[in-house]
Design a protein around this motif. Structure first.
Motif, PDB file in Angstrom:
ATOM      1  N   ILE B 191      34.135  76.603  10.524  1.00  0.00           N
ATOM      2  CA  ILE B 191      32.736  76.296  10.206  1.00  0.00           C
ATOM      3  C   ILE B 191      31.878  75.910  11.410  1.00  0.00           C
ATOM      4  N   VAL B 222      25.196  80.868   8.380  1.00  0.00           N
ATOM      5  CA  VAL B 222      24.942  79.454   8.726  1.00  0.00           C
ATOM      6  C   VAL B 222      26.150  78.574   8.389  1.00  0.00           C
ATOM      7  N   GLU B 223      26.987  79.050   7.471  1.00  0.00           N
ATOM      8  CA  GLU B 223      28.208  78.286   7.141  1.00  0.00           C
ATOM      9  C   GLU B 223      29.196  78.273   8.309  1.00  0.00           C
ATOM     10  N   PHE B 367      23.160  73.462  -6.163  1.00  0.00           N
ATOM     11  CA  PHE B 367      23.164  72.198  -5.412  1.00  0.00           C
ATOM     12  C   PHE B 367      23.297  70.994  -6.356  1.00  0.00           C
ATOM     13  N   ARG B 386      28.188  76.960  -0.709  1.00  0.00           N
ATOM     14  CA  ARG B 386      28.719  75.677  -0.204  1.00  0.00           C
ATOM     15  C   ARG B 386      29.586  75.013  -1.257  1.00  0.00           C
ATOM     16  N   PHE B 388      30.963  71.821  -0.619  1.00  0.00           N
ATOM     17  CA  PHE B 388      31.133  70.451  -0.128  1.00  0.00           C
ATOM     18  C   PHE B 388      31.402  69.492  -1.288  1.00  0.00           C
ATOM     19  N   ILE B 389      31.970  68.346  -0.949  1.00  0.00           N
ATOM     20  CA  ILE B 389      32.268  67.328  -1.961  1.00  0.00           C
ATOM     21  C   ILE B 389      31.002  66.952  -2.727  1.00  0.00           C
ATOM     22  N   GLY B 390      31.057  67.065  -4.035  1.00  0.00           N
ATOM     23  CA  GLY B 390      29.925  66.637  -4.863  1.00  0.00           C
ATOM     24  C   GLY B 390      28.728  67.573  -4.865  1.00  0.00           C
ATOM     25  N   ARG B 391      28.836  68.709  -4.231  1.00  0.00           N
ATOM     26  CA  ARG B 391      27.675  69.612  -4.110  1.00  0.00           C
ATOM     27  C   ARG B 391      27.093  70.029  -5.468  1.00  0.00           C
TER      28      ARG B 391
END
Ligand code: SF4
Lengths: 160, 422
Positions: B191, B222-223, B367, B386, B388-391
């Motif tokens: 990443i 972008v990731e 999101f 994405r 990510f945690i909690g996204r």
């Protein structure tokens, strides 16, 4: 720029903007309210412990993810005066500089900093003193153009 | 880099927009912006930052693209207030292109309406602004203060990025999608692997990728930390632009002697269905190597994979079938245009008959905003970008990123499966 003095809060690699401030809080829009949730997924006690002048130190790719500038502004609201990382995600780097917060690239942060260390940072002399570990760390040169933005406290002051 | 070395696409576009014609990577330049895209961020931070400048106008109200897409229609009073502030600002500063909230997600709608043309320098208040690289633009995400600077001056500082070259050959196999390709690339780079860099896509393999497929690739660069992800222009792009009566553009090719920091080769026929496991887009493994993973929700949509091609391929898999009783499938077309076409083609009917819930074009669940937020410990397979945690909801929920075909095949089976096996 005046000297910065504060305590280290140490983080690992790839801390992303959802970690710093989850998207769902952005509709709150009041900076003080949003700031109550900074880094809560990773460290629920961060907001209670942080004080004006403190410094975030992190590993690689700090601030990856979204362009949300709230993720920088909330640090400003909490009084964070500098961020040190092995590398920064590019939008985050821009946002830090644009809001007048020094973004300092330093290698091997784990060897040089521990949680709670007291640092003294002089942008002018390009040096960080770790008072706890009693070591001096030379920074990479910051381009003059960026120092000028930091000196006036952010890019909006520059174009005013 | 020497005086005589050539330029990459990113270097060309940046130098054409700057007074500095001999730019090289690492240098700081000031560049003229052709277009700035803003969404709800306008009412979030941008309006407050801009008001600090005490200006009664913007540099060019014709070069601002303003759309509401994240919380559409407003799911809360707070979001509604944000929308009010956005609209007020757009009126006050006489924005010419106030696109409203019924059209869809910014990165889909902007090119659909002909605002992304080859050779342009576009910035946007959203990290996935890189999507327009599929149209041979240099486009990248910026924060609220940067947007305010553009609103005031029409210019922005840039550090000229180094460029990585990706040469593609061959063709993707059936039910393997460009999402699998870009996830594989992100895995290979990690990443941070393209931090501050521009990715440039070349080779015969591009020809077999539709514009929809290319947008997915440029969306996700972008990731890997990239500043932009630009495709060389070809006939497919020219035809696409013609089909929408878009003219007055400048196809930008790199020079033959352009200098690249790194070069990578991908054979599209070797790409297999993959997923990015929680909680990082580079945590990628082939679907065939996963243990059994049961899912609670599947999401087909977002600026990454809510396009017509995605819906078509998904519908092919779902046709005359029912999703697993323990799974919720949420389908959200990325724009109204796509939604209408999907209705006409009978795709929406296929989704509804399979047991899916179809939502209006919005970012929504991508999101964790609305229309499908995850509860504690839930597992979702998602076509978004994405994980990510909690996204997408509770911090104990987990997201597997996948292609549209893998996502809906998994919705049928109730667990993550290879779309070639259903
Ligand atoms: S769909 Fe998701 S990634 Fe795309 S713009 Fe909306 S929130 Fe961002």
């Amino acid at each position: 720029m005046k000297e910065i003095k504060g305590r280290v809060f140490l983080f690992g690699d790839n801390i992303n903007t959802d970690d710093i401030i989850p998207h769902r809080y952005l509709t709150l829009r009041d900076n003080g309210e949003i700031a109550k949730h900074v880094l809560e997924n990773l460290r629920p006690d961060f907001v209670q412990n942080v004080r004006k002048g403190d410094i975030i130190v992190a590993g690689k790719n700090f601030g990856s993810g979204s362009s949300r500038e709230e993720a920088v502004n909330v640090l400003k609201v909490l009084g964070i005066e500098a961020v040190i990382a092995e590398s920064f995600a590019r939008i985050y780097f821009r946002n830090l500089i644009n809001l007048g917060i020094p973004a300092l690239k330093i290698n091997d942060v784990k060897k040089k900093f521990s949680e709670g260390d007291i640092l003294k940072i002089s942008i002018k002399n390009e040096v960080i003193v770790n008072e706890t570990k009693k070591i001096k760390i030379q920074m990479c040169k910051i381009p003059k153009f960026l120092v000028e933005i930091l000196e006036v406290g952010g890019i909006l002051n520059k174009i005013k | 880099m020497t005086e005589n070395s050539g330029k990459t696409i990113a270097e060309k576009i940046l130098s054409e927009h700057s007074s500095n014609k001999t730019i090289s990577p690492g240098e700081f330049i000031e560049a003229d912006i052709d277009l700035v895209m803003v969404h709800e961020q306008l009412g979030g931070r941008i309006h407050k930052e801009y008001e600090k400048l005490e200006l009664d106008k913007v540099w060019d109200p014709d070069k601002i693209f303003f759309i509401l897409d994240h919380w559409v229609p407003a799911p809360s009073i707070e979001a509604a207030k944000m929308h009010q502030d956005c609209r007020k600002f757009a009126k006050k500063y006489k924005f010419k292109h106030d696109i409203g909230m019924d059209k869809g997600i910014c990165h889909q709608v902007l090119p659909e309406l002909g605002f992304a043309k080859p050779g342009m320098l576009i910035v946007g208040s959203d990290s996935h602004t890189t999507t327009y690289g599929a149209f041979n633009c240099f486009s990248t995400g910026i924060g609220a203060t940067d947007v305010s600077v553009v609103f005031a001056t029409g210019k922005l500082w840039f550090m000229v990025p180094e460029t990585q070259k990706f040469s593609l050959k061959g063709q993707l196999r059936e039910n393997v999608m460009s999402k699998d390709l870009i996830l594989q690339i992100i895995r290979d780079l990690s990443i941070g692997g393209a931090e501050y860099k521009s990715m440039e896509f070349h080779g015969d393999g591009i020809k077999s990728l539709s514009i929809d497929s290319r947008m997915t690739v440029s969306n996700m660069v972008v990731e890997a930390g990239a500043k932009s992800g630009i495709f060389i222009p070809d006939n497919e792009l020219v035809e696409w632009l013609k089909g929408r009566s878009i003219s007055n553009y400048k196809l930008t090719m790199p020079d033959d002697n352009a200098v690249y920091v790194e070069e990578f080769n991908y054979d599209l026929s070797q790409i297999v269905p993959v997923v990015a496991k929680p909680a990082s887009p580079d945590n990628v493994v082939p679907v065939s190597e996963l243990p059994e993973i049961k899912i609670d929700q599947a999401f087909l949509g977002s600026c990454t994979n809510g396009r017509l091609e995605d819906l078509r391929q998904a519908a092919q898999i779902l046709k005359n079938k029912k999703i697993h009783p323990d799974v919720r499938l949420i389908v959200i077309p990325a724009s109204k245009e796509i939604y209408l076409k999907a209705i006409r083609e009978g795709l929406i009917e296929i989704f509804l008959n399979s047991g899916a819930i179809v939502g209006n074009p919005t970012c929504g669940p991508c999101f964790g905003g609305h229309l499908g937020v995850l509860g504690p410990n839930e597992i979702c397979i998602s076509t978004t970008n994405r994980n990510f945690i909690g996204r997408m909801g509770d911090i104990t929920s987990q997201i597997y990123l996948a292609s549209p075909t893998t996502t809906v095949a998994s919705a049928l089976k109730g667990k993550i499966v290879d779309p070639r096996e259903v």
